[in-house]
Write a protein that holds these residues in place. Structure first.
Motif, PDB file in Angstrom:
ATOM      1  N   ALA A 487       0.862  -1.240  -0.051  1.00 49.38           N
ATOM      2  CA  ALA A 487      -0.029   0.057  -0.148  1.00 49.38           C
ATOM      3  C   ALA A 487       0.833   1.112   0.110  1.00 49.38           C
ATOM      4  CB  ALA A 487      -1.057  -0.094   1.311  1.00 49.38           C
ATOM      5  N   GLU A 488       1.946   1.285   0.824  1.00 46.11           N
ATOM      6  CA  GLU A 488       2.859   2.484   0.729  1.00 46.11           C
ATOM      7  C   GLU A 488       3.399   2.773  -0.330  1.00 46.11           C
ATOM      8  OE1 GLU A 488       3.565   4.316   4.660  1.00 46.11           O
ATOM      9  OE2 GLU A 488       5.602   4.270   4.029  1.00 46.11           O
ATOM     10  N   LEU A 489       3.971   1.489  -1.054  1.00 50.52           N
ATOM     11  CA  LEU A 489       4.694   1.544  -2.138  1.00 50.52           C
ATOM     12  C   LEU A 489       3.616   2.210  -3.342  1.00 50.52           C
ATOM     13  CD1 LEU A 489       7.257   0.484  -4.024  1.00 50.52           C
ATOM     14  CD2 LEU A 489       5.829  -1.715  -4.620  1.00 50.52           C
ATOM     15  N   ALA A 490       2.616   1.676  -3.407  1.00 51.19           N
ATOM     16  CA  ALA A 490       1.834   2.097  -4.504  1.00 51.19           C
ATOM     17  C   ALA A 490       1.423   3.543  -4.098  1.00 51.19           C
ATOM     18  CB  ALA A 490       0.481   1.207  -4.642  1.00 51.19           C
ATOM     19  N   TRP A 491       1.030   4.133  -3.053  1.00 49.25           N
ATOM     20  CA  TRP A 491       0.514   5.572  -2.671  1.00 49.25           C
ATOM     21  C   TRP A 491       1.671   6.301  -2.512  1.00 49.25           C
ATOM     22  CZ3 TRP A 491      -4.619   6.766  -2.243  1.00 49.25           C
ATOM     23  CH2 TRP A 491      -4.912   8.150  -1.727  1.00 49.25           C
ATOM     24  N   SER A 492       2.491   6.168  -1.740  1.00 52.51           N
ATOM     25  CA  SER A 492       3.423   7.411  -1.206  1.00 52.51           C
ATOM     26  C   SER A 492       4.275   7.651  -2.205  1.00 52.51           C
ATOM     27  CB  SER A 492       3.898   6.883   0.239  1.00 52.51           C
ATOM     28  OG  SER A 492       2.926   6.503   1.257  1.00 52.51           O
ATOM     29  N   GLN A 493       4.827   9.071  -2.279  1.00 51.52           N
ATOM     30  CA  GLN A 493       5.825   9.567  -2.996  1.00 51.52           C
ATOM     31  C   GLN A 493       7.231   9.014  -2.378  1.00 51.52           C
ATOM     32  OE1 GLN A 493       5.565  11.354  -5.769  1.00 51.52           O
ATOM     33  NE2 GLN A 493       3.352  11.101  -5.724  1.00 51.52           N
ATOM     34  N   PRO A 494       8.023   8.568  -3.177  1.00 50.02           N
ATOM     35  CA  PRO A 494       9.464   8.227  -2.558  1.00 50.02           C
ATOM     36  C   PRO A 494      10.280   9.200  -1.779  1.00 50.02           C
ATOM     37  CG  PRO A 494       9.465   7.763  -5.141  1.00 50.02           C
ATOM     38  CD  PRO A 494       8.198   8.715  -4.750  1.00 50.02           C
ATOM     39  N   SER A 495       9.987  10.572  -1.714  1.00 43.76           N
ATOM     40  CA  SER A 495      10.430  11.371  -0.989  1.00 43.76           C
ATOM     41  C   SER A 495       9.797  11.427   0.521  1.00 43.76           C
ATOM     42  CB  SER A 495      10.303  12.796  -1.412  1.00 43.76           C
ATOM     43  OG  SER A 495       9.088  13.020  -1.783  1.00 43.76           O
ATOM     44  N   ARG A 496       8.704  10.866   0.488  1.00 46.35           N
ATOM     45  CA  ARG A 496       8.201  10.774   2.017  1.00 46.35           C
ATOM     46  C   ARG A 496       8.249   9.264   2.575  1.00 46.35           C
ATOM     47  NH1 ARG A 496       6.308  13.678   5.148  1.00 46.35           N
ATOM     48  NH2 ARG A 496       4.370  13.179   5.399  1.00 46.35           N
ATOM     49  N   LYS A 497       9.025   8.301   1.862  1.00 49.86           N
ATOM     50  CA  LYS A 497       8.783   6.888   2.271  1.00 49.86           C
ATOM     51  C   LYS A 497      10.491   6.843   2.918  1.00 49.86           C
ATOM     52  CE  LYS A 497       7.839   3.634  -0.471  1.00 49.86           C
ATOM     53  NZ  LYS A 497       8.905   3.167  -1.315  1.00 49.86           N
ATOM     54  N   SER A 498      10.462   5.902   4.054  1.00 50.05           N
ATOM     55  CA  SER A 498      11.536   5.529   4.630  1.00 50.05           C
ATOM     56  C   SER A 498      11.305   4.108   5.501  1.00 50.05           C
ATOM     57  CB  SER A 498      11.844   6.597   5.815  1.00 50.05           C
ATOM     58  OG  SER A 498      12.790   6.205   6.687  1.00 50.05           O
ATOM     59  N   TYR A 499      11.885   3.150   5.051  1.00 47.62           N
ATOM     60  CA  TYR A 499      11.755   1.951   5.710  1.00 47.62           C
ATOM     61  C   TYR A 499      11.779   1.809   7.059  1.00 47.62           C
ATOM     62  CZ  TYR A 499      11.298  -3.067   6.173  1.00 47.62           C
ATOM     63  OH  TYR A 499      10.876  -4.202   6.891  1.00 47.62           O
ATOM     64  N   ALA A 500      12.672   2.464   7.854  1.00 43.14           N
ATOM     65  CA  ALA A 500      12.926   2.570   9.065  1.00 43.14           C
ATOM     66  C   ALA A 500      11.798   3.331   9.855  1.00 43.14           C
ATOM     67  CB  ALA A 500      14.213   3.535   9.403  1.00 43.14           C
TER      68      ALA A 500
END
Length: 748
Positions: A487-500
């Motif tokens: 869900a987060e891969l499909a929805w969120s912009q890469p700049s907002r993503k952090s696996y930690a």
């Protein structure tokens, strides 16, 4: 004292805001989010209005049902736009929504009904027992296709169960439900013109999948594998398994999904995977005798006009049930041997000027696609539909992870593509520690695609195939938490993503899933190897990232129960010991059983260095039926080469065995950790001693083991087997945590 009281009040205020954000964080992470102070209370007097929102009453009822399920409070729906919770359509992009929660009210505005429904998913995540924290959110998705796939053919699921799965996907703002309704094992959709499809095709005798589920129920002490008795009936002297959906039931599921911002794409798989239909109706296969070939089932016969009309009739009824503009033809894994022998197929090939059987399948696919287009539908199919000729209007589901060029070829051809490769989006595969980060950090728009090609990437979906998923509980166990990462891969912009940060937010989602009584897969334990090696004493250093679960263990080989002792991190072990570990969570639900060996070893001495060595390893491939690796060498070899490192790329060949031999150069005395990501049975030996030995066939996973090694040269042997393909990327970690470099490590 006055100053101290002020400081304490400020500290409480800060902690209160932090607590809200820490315990009710949102997945997927929004574009913009600002936490406020305080909460909006939910009471029996709280009202919902929907103002100018088209079909707004449906959205209001969805919110009403969701809040009652979470809190027990039934909010009232009122006319106009004066409710405490106000749903509205705003002047913004169709997929955008804004959410503003204050202590006095909530405003949820979207550019479309669907966007408002996705915003309701956010509200559901934020809702505590009786309140919602103050927050301001501006949000919209990165990709338009955020899909989940569900196979109800291999095992049947009731309308109630399907609705529950849809409702949980809406929680994470999914918008596409790919419903696999037919296959060899069962036909699940009522077709009025062909009633025997469900009268006969919806029911089967026990098969290998059912027997495996029953065996696993006992072996793993797991009721999730128990075949539901309400799926059984007596047919003469036989007990048969099955079920199907009436057209009225399917329309109700379509309505339910659409109310939650989700469109349903039906799949009727053809011309292969049609044994349930072929055995119900004569004259649509090449020959009267049907069944299974070496790997796949008897397909339908594209040489017969009767078969074409049969398929078109089915699709015409499907169009009337499912209004979404996409439909899925399947088109994968077609066994073409019968076509080579069939006079009707060969006559069709000759009459249409086709080159071979792959072009015959493409011709059939184009005929059905034209029928779909005539009825205002777009066709999607598995990536095999591009073989033999891809039309300009078809959309491709990329599923074969080993076929890495699919996306480049399809998008260069001007066609759209949806990602669902086996490498990490087949969630019927076992979840291992590397699965969540592999999903989360998947590169959706690689640099190999031009800007124009990237526009053809519609999005991503995860596929759940249910050969070994017979219950609602097992389905959820496979879906979550991996579907949260998708869900987060499909929805969120890469700049907002952090696996930690994603990991930090997951425990709140586990608590929310517990509130919904969703039996998710406990997060994979970290620091677990099949074999932990030590020379003096070892410390249990296992990380469990679900604070709502407890690890319990036994040392006598029995399966841990809720009364078994708790495994505490930091325990010391000074003698060899085998442990069986199992997490227990909400309602004392038991998780996956993990066997761990703690083995006290002396250091393995290095061997005498041979006079001549060259960099690399020897590898030989065999036509091995498997699944054992011990006898690979007794099969016929078909290829051999030198490898620079113990890395084997995907081999798209069925029933493949590989033996890799050589030496590994250990730089210093110590305990070394060997990690083997692969997708079949695998064995690793160092100086003849087993370090890793497992047989999870056809499941991408990673196994880890350790060995106590003296500095110097050691013999290494690796054996792999896979049913569909083989792969390997062995890594070796030294005691200092650094990986050994391949160019100075392996010799032959």
């Amino acid at each position: 004292m006055k100053n101290l009281r002020i400081l304490l009040m400020c500290a409480c205020l800060v902690l209160g805001v932090f607590s809200a954000s820490a315990t009710r964080d949102i997945v997927p992470v929004p574009v913009q989010l600002t936490w406020g102070n305080g909460d909006f209370p939910l009471t029996q007097q709280t009202t919902i209005s929907y103002g100018n929102l088209p079909n707004g009453e449906q959205a209001a009822r969805y919110l009403q049902e969701a809040m009652k399920k979470l809190t027990g409070v039934e909010l009232r729906i009122v006319d106009g736009n004066k409710g405490d919770i106000r749903l509205a359509k705003g002047r913004m992009k169709a997929d955008q929504y804004t959410l503003n929660v204050t202590t006095t009210g909530i405003e949820l505005t979207g550019g479309s009904y669907e966007a408002v429904a996705w915003g309701i998913g956010t509200l559901r995540q934020l809702t505590d027992e009786r309140s919602i924290p103050c927050v301001s959110i501006n949000d919209q998705p990165r990709f338009g296709w955020r899909g989940f796939h569900f196979d109800c053919s291999r095992h049947f699921f009731t309308v109630t169960e399907v609705k529950e799965i849809i409702d949980m996907m809406a929680l994470y703002k999914y918008n596409r439900f790919h419903w696999h309704l037919t296959d060899d094992e069962g036909w699940r959709v009522e077709i009025k013109k062909y009633p025997k499809l469900t009268e006969q095709g919806a029911w089967r005798k026990w098969n290998g999948h059912d027997r495996t589920c029953m065996q696993r129920e006992k072996a793993e002490d797991n009721p999730d594998f128990r075949i539901p008795t309400d799926r059984l009936r007596i047919n003469g002297t036989d007990t048969v398994y099955g079920g199907y959906y009436t057209q009225a039931e399917l329309r109700e599921v379509v309505r339910y999904a659409k109310q939650r911002g989700i469109e349903i794409m039906p799949e009727i798989d053809m011309p292969g995977h049609m044994l349930a239909a072929i055995q119900a109706y004569e004259g649509i296969s090449c020959f009267p005798i049907t069944g299974w070939g070496d790997v796949f089932s008897t397909p339908m016969c594209p040489g017969k006009d009767k078969m074409l009309e049969f398929c078109k009739d089915i699709w015409t009824e499907i169009f009337d049930i499912f209004p979404f503009n996409y439909v899925h033809i399947g088109g994968d894994e077609v066994e073409m041997k019968n076509w080579k022998k069939c006079p009707d197929c060969q006559a069709r090939i000759k009459a249409k000027g086709l080159k071979n059987e792959k072009e015959l399948q493409a011709w059939f696919t184009h005929q059905i696609e034209a029928h779909m287009n005539k009825h205002g539908r777009k066709m999607m199919g598995w990536d095999e539909i591009r073989e033999g000729g891809l039309s300009k209007t078809a959309t491709v589901s990329w599923w074969r992870g080993q076929e890495r060029k699919v996306v480049e070829e399809v998008t260069a051809h001007g066609n759209d593509v949806v990602y669902c490769p086996t490498t990490c989006f087949y969630i019927d595969y076992a979840e291992t520690p590397n699965y969540l980060p592999m999903i989360y950090d998947f590169d959706m728009l690689p640099a190999t695609l031009s800007d124009k090609q990237k526009q053809h990437v519609l999005g991503v979906q995860a596929n759940l195939w249910c050969e070994y998923v017979p219950t609602r509980e097992r389905a959820f166990y496979q879906y979550f938490p991996r579907m949260i990462a998708v869900a987060e891969l499909a929805w969120s912009q890469p700049s907002r993503k952090s696996y930690a940060d994603f990991q930090r937010r997951l425990p709140a989602q586990y608590r929310l899933l517990n509130r919904y009584n969703v039996p998710y897969h406990f997060p994979a334990l970290e620091g677990v190897y099949k074999k932990h090696v030590f020379t003096d004493r070892a410390k249990v250093d296992i990380v469990n990232r679900d604070p709502s679960s407890t690890l319990r263990y036994t040392t006598d080989g029995s399966i841990p129960q809720k009364s078994s002792p708790v495994l505490l991190s930091g325990q010391t072990i000074d003698e060899s010991k085998s442990m069986t570990v199992r997490p227990f969570g909400h309602n004392d639900r038991g998780g996956e059983i993990i066997n761990i060996d703690y083995e006290k070893q002396g250091m393995l001495s290095a061997i005498q260095r041979p006079a001549s060595l060259t960099q690399g390893l020897n590898a030989t491939w065999y036509d091995h039926k498997g699944p054992l690796t011990i006898d690979i060498h007794s099969s016929k070899a078909y290829d051999s080469k030198t490898l620079d490192a113990p890395t084997v790329p995907y081999q798209a060949r069925s029933f493949t065995g590989v033996i890799i031999t050589g030496y590994i150069d250990i730089p210093a005395d110590g305990i070394y950790t060997f990690a083997m990501p692969n997708n079949g049975a695998a064995q690793l030996k160092i100086d003849g001693n087993a370090v890793v030995n497992h047989s999870r066939t056809h499941l991408p996973h990673e196994e880890m083991g350790q060995a106590a090694l003296c500095a110097g040269l050691h013999r290494i042997e690796i054996r792999l087997w896979g049913r569909w393909s083989t792969r390997l990327n062995l890594t070796v970690t030294a005691p200092d945590g650094k990986q050994l470099p391949a160019e100075t490590t392996y010799y032959r």
